[in-house]
Design an enzyme around this catalytic site. Structure first.
Site, PDB file in Angstrom:
ATOM      1  CE  LYS A   1      -0.423  -0.176   5.060  1.00 59.42           C
ATOM      2  NZ  LYS A   1      -1.307  -0.559   6.196  1.00 59.42           N
TER       3      LYS A   1
ATOM      4  NE  ARG B   1      -6.982   1.376  11.939  1.00 56.81           N
ATOM      5  CZ  ARG B   1      -5.779   1.285  11.392  1.00 56.81           C
ATOM      6  NH1 ARG B   1      -4.975   2.340  11.380  1.00 56.81           N
ATOM      7  NH2 ARG B   1      -5.376   0.161  10.843  1.00 56.81           N
TER       8      ARG B   1
ATOM      9  CE1 TYR C   1      10.648  32.047   2.756  1.00 55.37           C
ATOM     10  CE2 TYR C   1      11.197  29.706   2.640  1.00 55.37           C
ATOM     11  CZ  TYR C   1      10.735  30.871   2.028  1.00 55.37           C
ATOM     12  OH  TYR C   1      10.371  30.845   0.713  1.00 55.37           O
TER      13      TYR C   1
ATOM     14  CG  MET D   1       8.086  23.435  -1.480  1.00 52.95           C
ATOM     15  SD  MET D   1       7.027  24.307  -2.632  1.00 52.95           S
ATOM     16  CE  MET D   1       5.930  25.174  -1.522  1.00 52.95           C
TER      17      MET D   1
HETATM   18  C1  LIG Z   1      -0.573  -1.489   6.983  1.00 45.68           C
HETATM   19  C2  LIG Z   1      -1.138  -2.768   7.476  1.00 45.68           C
HETATM   20  C3  LIG Z   1      -0.288  -3.868   7.701  1.00 45.68           C
HETATM   21  C4  LIG Z   1       1.218  -3.756   7.635  1.00 45.68           C
HETATM   22  O1  LIG Z   1       1.674  -3.178   8.822  1.00 45.68           O
HETATM   23  P1  LIG Z   1       3.253  -2.962   9.129  1.00 45.68           P
HETATM   24  O2  LIG Z   1       3.275  -2.451  10.518  1.00 45.68           O
HETATM   25  O3  LIG Z   1       3.726  -1.953   8.137  1.00 45.68           O
HETATM   26  O4  LIG Z   1       3.909  -4.267   8.953  1.00 45.68           O
HETATM   27  C5  LIG Z   1      -0.874  -5.079   8.029  1.00 45.68           C
HETATM   28  N1  LIG Z   1      -2.206  -5.196   8.172  1.00 45.68           N
HETATM   29  C6  LIG Z   1      -3.052  -4.156   7.998  1.00 45.68           C
HETATM   30  C7  LIG Z   1      -4.506  -4.351   8.190  1.00 45.68           C
HETATM   31  C8  LIG Z   1      -2.539  -2.908   7.658  1.00 45.68           C
HETATM   32  O5  LIG Z   1      -3.373  -1.874   7.506  1.00 45.68           O
END
Ligand SMILES: *Cc1c(COP(=O)(O)O)cnc(C)c1O
Length: 367
Positions: A42, A140, A262, A310
């Site tokens: 992801k 969540r 800055y 930036m």
């Molecule tokens: C992002 C995520 C992971 C991976 O987590 P890490 O701490 O990066 O290994 C695994 N399971 C879910 C549901 C996640 O959202």
């Protein structure tokens, strides 16, 4: 350092070591004998480039991948023929058909999602694969206790779904002493009673290092693949995979009392040499490092002074007369790990990596 592998106009370069990512995946496989290890790709493989990382893992034998959004999955689906590709964020209403046509596996985290997936299975006339997400404390996403009761009371709800895994997600796995880890494991066991007897998925990166109690039929690491320490406080068992260098654009001399950058937050207390490098918060280099970050040159620390802006960051090179215009400064690498940069910036390696911008010249190494 000179670099012949970078175009002359490149101001910053990100080196990504695909071989090290694969080596990290193999390390995680060895640490998780209970079952296979997926690759979480992801957020563009945590900023490192999912289109390069995912095929490298697939070629090494990884068969399960996860992203957060359906769009991310669509982007890499053609590169991962034959592998499972799951969408952690679930099944948004209206997107169901796309999951089917592109062979993407939804992670179902609520009764409406389950019901919409089952309804589509009815329409297409075959069982459809999915992963069930159970909430054991994160609050969540995932089926809560009430929803689990509904599922147990009405197993027909799942009869047209091919449940590949039941999964949950740990809240505090990087804190090995937190009692929540074992509590969640116990809640997960309880939650699965009365659900289909299918494989389970539990550990993220740090979860894999919590011991064999946290083994399952599919581990889901992301961070550790990319070199983030899954065992904070102890030696990092993972190989670093990313290096970031920025180039000195100009060197100038300023007099004692003069300021840099800055808001003039830094003032020279002596006649000083200032190097301005091509890196800023527009690249994901955190502004919170203003006045306290550092770079390395030939293994020696060079203090960051003034505000990170930036596109530019300034360094006090008065004690480094060998740094000239065009020199490359290491800002993430063997001398300054991702986790150290994150600590200095008041954040975690996850945020540093996923913030890395698209402006760097990127080089992928596979040895
Ligand atoms: C992002 C995520 C992971 C991976 O987590 P890490 O701490 O990066 O290994 C695994 N399971 C879910 C549901 C996640 O959202």
């Amino acid at each position: 350092m000179t670099r012949s592998d970078v175009p002359p106009g490149a101001g910053a370069v990100l080196d990504v070591d695909l071989t090290a990512i694969v080596a990290n995946w193999r390390t995680l496989c060895a640490r998780h004998p209970a079952g296979p290890v997926a690759g979480i790709v992801k957020a563009d493989a945590y900023g490192l480039g999912a289109r390069r990382v995912a095929p490298a893992l697939r070629d090494a034998g990884c068969q399960h991948f996860f992203v957060a959004h359906l769009d991310e999955a669509l982007g890499i689906r053609p590169l991962l023929a034959g592998s499972m590709l799951g969408v952690l964020n679930g099944l948004l209403a209206g997107s169901e058909e796309t999951f089917v046509t592109d062979n993407i596996t939804p992670v179902l985290g609520s009764i409406p999602e389950v019901d919409r997936w089952a309804a589509l299975a009815g329409r297409v006339g075959r069982k459809l694969p999915a992963i069930l997400h159970v909430d054991t404390g994160m609050a969540r996403l995932g089926l809560d206790a009430k929803e689990l009761t509904l599922l147990r009371q009405d197993p027909a709800r799942l009869s047209s779904i091919d449940v590949l895994y039941i999964m949950t997600h740990l809240v505090s796995s990087e804190l090995s002493g937190d009692p929540l880890n074992h509590e969640q494991r116990a809640r997960f066991e309880t939650a699965c009673i009365g659900l289909p007897p299918v494989p389970r998925s539990l550990a993220n990166s740090s979860g894999i290092f919590l011991g064999e109690d946290f083994g399952s039929d599919l581990a889901r690491p992301g961070a550790a693949l990319y070199g983030i320490n899954p065992t904070p406080g102890a030696t990092n068992p993972m190989r670093p995979v990313a290096r970031l260098h920025t180039r000195v654009l100009q060197v100038r001399t300023i007099e004692a009392g003069e300021s840099v950058g800055y808001n003039a937050i830094w003032r020279a207390t002596r006649r000083s040499q200032i190097a301005t490098a091509a890196l800023g918060y527009g690249d994901g280099w955190p502004r919170s490092l203003s006045g306290q970050g550092k770079a390395f040159f030939d293994g020696r620390a060079v203090p960051l002074v003034g505000r990170v802006s930036m596109d530019l960051t300034t360094f006090d090179i008065t004690d480094h007369p060998d740094i000239h215009t065009g020199a490359w400064l290491e800002v993430i690498g063997p001398n300054c790990s991702l986790d150290e940069v994150a600590a200095a910036a008041g954040t975690v390696g996850y945020e540093i990596l996923t913030s890395l911008g698209g402006r760097f010249h990127r080089i992928y190494h596979a040895s």
